[in-house]
Design a protein around this motif. Structure first.
Motif, PDB file in Angstrom:
ATOM      1  N   TYR A  76      43.520  70.323   0.250  1.00 52.86           N
ATOM      2  CA  TYR A  76      44.258  70.488   1.505  1.00 52.86           C
ATOM      3  C   TYR A  76      45.727  70.834   1.325  1.00 52.86           C
ATOM      4  O   TYR A  76      46.365  71.325   2.259  1.00 52.86           O
ATOM      5  N   VAL A  77      46.287  70.551   0.140  1.00 50.31           N
ATOM      6  CA  VAL A  77      47.688  70.885  -0.130  1.00 50.31           C
ATOM      7  C   VAL A  77      47.827  71.452  -1.537  1.00 50.31           C
ATOM      8  O   VAL A  77      46.963  71.238  -2.402  1.00 50.31           O
ATOM      9  N   ASN A  78      48.924  72.177  -1.739  1.00 52.68           N
ATOM     10  CA  ASN A  78      49.328  72.663  -3.055  1.00 52.68           C
ATOM     11  C   ASN A  78      50.716  72.157  -3.356  1.00 52.68           C
ATOM     12  O   ASN A  78      51.521  71.988  -2.440  1.00 52.68           O
ATOM     13  N   ARG A  79      50.989  71.982  -4.642  1.00 47.44           N
ATOM     14  CA  ARG A  79      52.329  71.607  -5.117  1.00 47.44           C
ATOM     15  C   ARG A  79      53.014  72.854  -5.666  1.00 47.44           C
ATOM     16  O   ARG A  79      52.363  73.727  -6.239  1.00 47.44           O
ATOM     17  N   LYS A  80      54.332  72.875  -5.524  1.00 48.32           N
ATOM     18  CA  LYS A  80      55.124  73.953  -6.115  1.00 48.32           C
ATOM     19  C   LYS A  80      56.442  73.350  -6.585  1.00 48.32           C
ATOM     20  O   LYS A  80      57.166  72.739  -5.794  1.00 48.32           O
ATOM     21  N   ILE A  81      56.744  73.514  -7.868  1.00 46.70           N
ATOM     22  CA  ILE A  81      57.998  72.983  -8.421  1.00 46.70           C
ATOM     23  C   ILE A  81      59.136  73.920  -8.020  1.00 46.70           C
ATOM     24  O   ILE A  81      59.015  75.146  -8.103  1.00 46.70           O
ATOM     25  N   SER A  82      60.234  73.329  -7.572  1.00 46.57           N
ATOM     26  CA  SER A  82      61.407  74.095  -7.148  1.00 46.57           C
ATOM     27  C   SER A  82      61.969  74.886  -8.323  1.00 46.57           C
ATOM     28  O   SER A  82      62.087  74.362  -9.436  1.00 46.57           O
ATOM     29  N   GLN A  83      62.311  76.140  -8.060  1.00 41.51           N
ATOM     30  CA  GLN A  83      62.952  76.965  -9.091  1.00 41.51           C
ATOM     31  C   GLN A  83      64.412  76.560  -9.283  1.00 41.51           C
ATOM     32  O   GLN A  83      64.968  76.730 -10.352  1.00 41.51           O
ATOM     33  N   LYS A  84      65.028  76.016  -8.228  1.00 42.92           N
ATOM     34  CA  LYS A  84      66.430  75.604  -8.287  1.00 42.92           C
ATOM     35  C   LYS A  84      66.611  74.263  -9.000  1.00 42.92           C
ATOM     36  O   LYS A  84      67.597  74.051  -9.693  1.00 42.92           O
ATOM     37  N   ASP A  85      65.668  73.342  -8.777  1.00 43.96           N
ATOM     38  CA  ASP A  85      65.772  71.999  -9.342  1.00 43.96           C
ATOM     39  C   ASP A  85      64.370  71.549  -9.744  1.00 43.96           C
ATOM     40  O   ASP A  85      63.557  71.190  -8.891  1.00 43.96           O
ATOM     41  N   LYS A  86      64.100  71.573 -11.030  1.00 41.35           N
ATOM     42  CA  LYS A  86      62.750  71.268 -11.547  1.00 41.35           C
ATOM     43  C   LYS A  86      62.291  69.841 -11.235  1.00 41.35           C
ATOM     44  O   LYS A  86      61.122  69.520 -11.362  1.00 41.35           O
ATOM     45  N   ARG A  87      63.219  68.969 -10.820  1.00 38.65           N
ATOM     46  CA  ARG A  87      62.846  67.604 -10.455  1.00 38.65           C
ATOM     47  C   ARG A  87      62.218  67.532  -9.071  1.00 38.65           C
ATOM     48  O   ARG A  87      61.638  66.524  -8.698  1.00 38.65           O
ATOM     49  N   VAL A  88      62.355  68.605  -8.279  1.00 41.65           N
ATOM     50  CA  VAL A  88      61.871  68.622  -6.899  1.00 41.65           C
ATOM     51  C   VAL A  88      60.541  69.371  -6.819  1.00 41.65           C
ATOM     52  O   VAL A  88      60.410  70.474  -7.332  1.00 41.65           O
ATOM     53  N   THR A  89      59.568  68.729  -6.175  1.00 43.69           N
ATOM     54  CA  THR A  89      58.257  69.339  -5.961  1.00 43.69           C
ATOM     55  C   THR A  89      58.037  69.525  -4.470  1.00 43.69           C
ATOM     56  O   THR A  89      58.226  68.595  -3.688  1.00 43.69           O
ATOM     57  N   TYR A  90      57.651  70.741  -4.093  1.00 45.36           N
ATOM     58  CA  TYR A  90      57.356  71.037  -2.695  1.00 45.36           C
ATOM     59  C   TYR A  90      55.858  71.000  -2.464  1.00 45.36           C
ATOM     60  O   TYR A  90      55.066  71.374  -3.342  1.00 45.36           O
ATOM     61  N   ILE A  91      55.482  70.547  -1.260  1.00 39.66           N
ATOM     62  CA  ILE A  91      54.084  70.423  -0.874  1.00 39.66           C
ATOM     63  C   ILE A  91      53.848  71.329   0.326  1.00 39.66           C
ATOM     64  O   ILE A  91      54.641  71.349   1.272  1.00 39.66           O
ATOM     65  N   LYS A  92      52.736  72.046   0.277  1.00 34.96           N
ATOM     66  CA  LYS A  92      52.408  72.986   1.355  1.00 34.96           C
ATOM     67  C   LYS A  92      50.914  72.879   1.658  1.00 34.96           C
ATOM     68  O   LYS A  92      50.107  72.689   0.744  1.00 34.96           O
ATOM     69  N   LEU A  93      50.568  72.993   2.925  1.00 30.77           N
ATOM     70  CA  LEU A  93      49.151  73.011   3.297  1.00 30.77           C
ATOM     71  C   LEU A  93      48.489  74.278   2.759  1.00 30.77           C
ATOM     72  O   LEU A  93      49.077  75.364   2.809  1.00 30.77           O
ATOM     73  N   THR A  94      47.265  74.138   2.279  1.00 36.13           N
ATOM     74  CA  THR A  94      46.466  75.300   1.903  1.00 36.13           C
ATOM     75  C   THR A  94      45.826  75.861   3.177  1.00 36.13           C
ATOM     76  O   THR A  94      45.914  75.250   4.256  1.00 36.13           O
ATOM     77  N   GLU A  95      45.158  76.974   3.053  1.00 34.88           N
ATOM     78  CA  GLU A  95      44.429  77.527   4.205  1.00 34.88           C
ATOM     79  C   GLU A  95      43.342  76.559   4.668  1.00 34.88           C
ATOM     80  O   GLU A  95      43.113  76.391   5.866  1.00 34.88           O
ATOM     81  N   VAL A  96      42.697  75.885   3.728  1.00 39.86           N
ATOM     82  CA  VAL A  96      41.673  74.879   4.062  1.00 39.86           C
ATOM     83  C   VAL A  96      42.312  73.720   4.819  1.00 39.86           C
ATOM     84  O   VAL A  96      41.760  73.227   5.807  1.00 39.86           O
ATOM     85  N   GLY A  97      43.491  73.290   4.362  1.00 41.19           N
ATOM     86  CA  GLY A  97      44.223  72.212   5.039  1.00 41.19           C
ATOM     87  C   GLY A  97      44.638  72.612   6.447  1.00 41.19           C
ATOM     88  O   GLY A  97      44.534  71.821   7.388  1.00 41.19           O
ATOM     89  N   LYS A  98      45.115  73.854   6.590  1.00 38.06           N
ATOM     90  CA  LYS A  98      45.498  74.352   7.925  1.00 38.06           C
ATOM     91  C   LYS A  98      44.290  74.391   8.844  1.00 38.06           C
ATOM     92  O   LYS A  98      44.378  74.010  10.013  1.00 38.06           O
ATOM     93  N   LYS A  99      43.161  74.826   8.316  1.00 39.75           N
ATOM     94  CA  LYS A  99      41.941  74.912   9.128  1.00 39.75           C
ATOM     95  C   LYS A  99      41.521  73.517   9.595  1.00 39.75           C
ATOM     96  O   LYS A  99      41.167  73.323  10.761  1.00 39.75           O
TER      97      LYS A  99
END
Length: 135
Positions: A76-99
């Motif tokens: 339902y979600v994906n992680r993405k490590i920030s390019q600006k600050d490697k200590r920060v991880t962003y979370i985003k809904l996948t298409e399955v999560g959005k559905k």
């Protein structure tokens, strides 16, 4: 019993009513209340850091990571490590999560609206302002 204590009891009862209603909705879906809260935040606000999720959903640091881990395992979600600050991880809904949220959210919205049906628009505005002032 003083008025403040009566108000606290009233707020807690209202909160329990809303949570119980959400649990009834979610019994038909593969997520729990905490997972739904995280997904709803991402659904309405877009990609967010784990820190922002933790602060918004009022989770302990380890709990937020655990919930995100579970949501990621479910797809339902994906992680993405920030390019600006490697200590920060962003979370985003996948298409399955959005559905999934597209399925759940309208039902949740209708049920919540029914709970507040007895309040006028002015009362809802006042309640929102009072809760904002308390918080």
């Amino acid at each position: 019993m003083n008025n403040e204590f009566k108000v606290v009891i009233g707020i807690m009862r209202a909160s329990n009513l809303l949570i119980d209603d959400l649990k009834k909705t979610l019994k038909n879906y593969p997520v729990n209340v905490t997972e739904f809260a995280v997904m709803e935040f991402l659904y309405s606000k877009g990609e967010k850091s784990i820190q922002e999720i933790r602060d918004r959903i009022l989770l302990a640091s380890g709990s937020a990571t655990y919930v995100v881990d579970n949501l990621e395992k479910k797809g339902y979600v994906n992680r993405k490590i920030s390019q600006k600050d490697k200590r920060v991880t962003y979370i985003k809904l996948t298409e399955v999560g959005k559905k999934l949220m597209d399925d759940i959210f309208p039902i949740h919205k209708i049920n919540t609206k029914m709970i507040f049906d007895d309040l006028t628009k002015d009362e809802l505005v006042t309640l929102k302002e009072i809760l904002k002032k308390i918080n």
